[in-house]
Design an enzyme around this catalytic site. Structure first.
Site, PDB file in Angstrom:
ATOM      1  N   GLU A 164       5.314  16.201  44.242  1.00 37.30           N
ATOM      2  CA  GLU A 164       5.108  14.745  44.259  1.00 37.30           C
ATOM      3  C   GLU A 164       6.353  13.945  44.648  1.00 37.30           C
ATOM      4  O   GLU A 164       6.889  13.174  43.845  1.00 37.30           O
ATOM      5  CB  GLU A 164       4.613  14.258  42.894  1.00 37.30           C
ATOM      6  CG  GLU A 164       3.305  14.884  42.456  1.00 37.30           C
ATOM      7  CD  GLU A 164       2.690  14.187  41.237  1.00 37.30           C
ATOM      8  OE1 GLU A 164       3.330  13.274  40.676  1.00 37.30           O
ATOM      9  OE2 GLU A 164       1.568  14.562  40.860  1.00 37.30           O
ATOM     10  N   GLU A 351      -2.585  20.228  40.542  1.00 38.74           N
ATOM     11  CA  GLU A 351      -2.661  19.590  39.221  1.00 38.74           C
ATOM     12  C   GLU A 351      -3.935  18.776  39.150  1.00 38.74           C
ATOM     13  O   GLU A 351      -4.323  18.107  40.118  1.00 38.74           O
ATOM     14  CB  GLU A 351      -1.485  18.615  38.972  1.00 38.74           C
ATOM     15  CG  GLU A 351      -0.156  19.296  38.755  1.00 38.74           C
ATOM     16  CD  GLU A 351       0.987  18.303  38.501  1.00 38.74           C
ATOM     17  OE1 GLU A 351       0.741  17.170  38.027  1.00 38.74           O
ATOM     18  OE2 GLU A 351       2.133  18.665  38.800  1.00 38.74           O
TER      19      GLU A 351
HETATM   20  C1  FCB Z   1       2.204  14.353  37.632  1.00 46.11           C
HETATM   21  C2  FCB Z   1       3.431  15.220  37.455  1.00 46.11           C
HETATM   22  C3  FCB Z   1       3.392  16.085  36.228  1.00 46.11           C
HETATM   23  C4  FCB Z   1       2.770  15.360  35.052  1.00 46.11           C
HETATM   24  C5  FCB Z   1       1.428  14.786  35.447  1.00 46.11           C
HETATM   25  C6  FCB Z   1       0.688  14.114  34.317  1.00 46.11           C
HETATM   26  O1  FCB Z   1       2.550  13.208  38.317  1.00 46.11           O
HETATM   27  O2  FCB Z   1       3.591  16.057  38.571  1.00 46.11           O
HETATM   28  O3  FCB Z   1       4.702  16.512  35.958  1.00 46.11           O
HETATM   29  O4  FCB Z   1       3.637  14.407  34.587  1.00 46.11           O
HETATM   30  O5  FCB Z   1       1.597  13.881  36.475  1.00 46.11           O
END
Ligand code: FCB
Length: 453
Positions: A164, A351
């Site tokens: 990210e 994620e």
């Molecule tokens: C993302 C991040 C991770 C965590 C999630 C909730 O932006 O990559 O580290 O904080 O959100």
């Protein structure tokens, strides 16, 4: 039947700073996040991550929990300052050994290690030298990556460079809520660009050193407009360019979106053309982090910079503890759109998950978390539909394996499949973990039972 493709990879994800604790153990150097988390006001709850999940000590127990869930892959990040305390130069053997032991134990357990090279924690020594604002940071990163590839490249089948990068730029340099905590629109484009150059140079090193696959992880948040008003439509388009396409276009198409010059106006630099060849290295897959979408309206106020868009809350919609709207349909739409914009590059959902407040474990150690379970269920169904409609998704990683240190929110937001008592370090599987275990065991088939609910 909602059976996923054969070889679909089921995993869970974490990040070094959020779980490890022991930030200075065994010769590690301080990171920018260590410093920031000890600055007054840095973390909203006043907490720090010096212990966090104590994963640095407890990792063998955490590996047992991964086995219990039947995880096929584990995405985690490496702390650059454990491996190179000053960020460049000397390598700290024990720091690298920690990750080598973890990788070997994962492989022994039949769990594919998927390391991320940079999940936001930068050696503080490099932050002192300007961090990602400094053009040389791309080369520093590529050198660090090369050292890691030399040690682990023969065993790790799949890597990612950055996690990210948008958050690094937006939270660190535009809104000043992550380190280095500044608000400077003239710095932000350079930070983006150096992160992307670092990614490209690391991929080049990888090709020279290793076989296996490498990609980058981006967060993608579909930006819908609040209505038909052209000003709202344009605001949503800018927000999308800034958050989503700013990173994907250069990596996959070799240029920034046209909107960037509109958004940053005089601050948008004329980058050397040769940089784009560096950035646009062929990658093997794209990692997509998806949590939510946003609904945008035009807003010229200073808080809505640089895109002049602010988010509208939707009455009646469900929001998580992060104030993120729960909308599985947007995951489906996102995957369809990525295919349209960027073709059939293989994807991993690296994620996806939700923060909800959890009850204490009951006397049997059970943690009932129906909202999180429902979040996973509905998002996995949306993912299934996207795959059925042609999206090339190869795997899915739940965020997160463990409740952990949620950056500026400290321990107040719980994303774990596994609950952690931060006072004692005790772990308990939540109901969502048991549900996910069954999803993995049936390769998604149990989702069909719930289709009509
Ligand atoms: C993302 C991040 C991770 C965590 C999630 C909730 O932006 O990559 O580290 O904080 O959100």
């Amino acid at each position: 039947m909602t059976t996923f493709p054969k070889d679909f990879l089921w995993g869970a994800a974490t990040a070094a700073f959020q779980i490890e604790g022991s930030p200075l153990a065994d010769g590690a150097g301080p990171s920018n996040w260590l410093r920031f988390s000890h600055q007054p006001g840095g973390i909203l709850t006043g907490e720090n991550a010096d212990i966090a999940c104590d994963h640095y000590q407890r990792w063998p127990g955490d590996l047992d929990l991964m086995r219990q869930l039947g995880l096929q892959a584990y995405r985690f990040s490496l702390s650059w300052s454990r491996i190179m305390p000053e960020g460049t130069g000397a390598v700290n053997g024990p720091g690298l050994d920690f990750y080598a032991r973890l990788v070997d134990a994962l492989l022994d357990a039949g769990i594919q290690p998927v390391p991320t090279l940079f999940h936001w924690d930068l050696p503080d020594a490099l932050a002192e030298r300007g961090g990602w604002r400094n053009r040389d940071c791309a080369e520093w990163f590529a050198d660090y990556a090369g050292i890691v590839f030399q040690r682990l490249g023969d065993r790790v089948p799949r890597w990612t460079t950055h996690n990210e990068p948008w958050v690094v730029v937006d939270a660190g340099y535009v809104h000043g809520v992550h380190p280095p905590g500044i608000r400077d629109l003239s710095a932000a484009p350079h930070v983006t660009h150096n992160l992307l150059r670092g990614h490209g140079l690391a991929v080049q090193n990888f090709r020279a050193e290793c076989r296996g696959e490498i990609g980058i992880v981006v967060n993608q948040e579909p930006k819908d407009a609040a209505g038909d008003d052209p000003a709202d439509q344009a605001a949503a388009r800018r927000a999308d360019a800034y958050m989503n396409r700013q990173f994907l276009d250069p990596v996959l198409l070799g240029s920034y979106p046209d909107e960037m010059a509109e958004i940053f106006a005089a601050h948008w630099p004329d980058f050397p053309a040769a940089d784009f060849a560096q950035i646009q290295q062929p990658i093997d897959f794209l990692g997509v982090n998806y949590y939510t979408r946003s609904v945008n309206r035009f807003d010229p106020s200073p808080t809505a910079q640089p895109v002049q868009a602010s988010q509208v809350r939707r009455p009646g919609a469900l929001y998580t503890e992060m104030e993120w709207e729960v909308r599985p349909r947007s995951l489906y739409e996102l995957l369809m759109r990525l295919r349209k914009l960027y073709g059939d590059i293989p994807l991993f959902i690296t994620e996806n998950g939700a923060a909800f407040a959890d009850p204490q474990p009951d006397e049997d150690g059970r943690i009932a978390d129906p909202l999180r379970t429902e979040y996973f269920r509905t998002h996995l169904l949306a993912l299934y539909d996207a795959v059925a409609d042609g999206s090339v998704v190869r795997g899915y990683f739940a965020w997160s394996l463990l409740d952990n240190f949620e950056w500026t929110f400290g321990f107040s937001k719980r994303f774990g499949l596994i609950g952690v008592d931060f006072a004692t370090g005790e772990r308990h599987l939540k109901d969502s973990a048991l549900f996910y275990r069954d999803v993995i065991a049936t390769n998604g088939e149990i989702l069909s039972d719930s289709r009509s609910r």
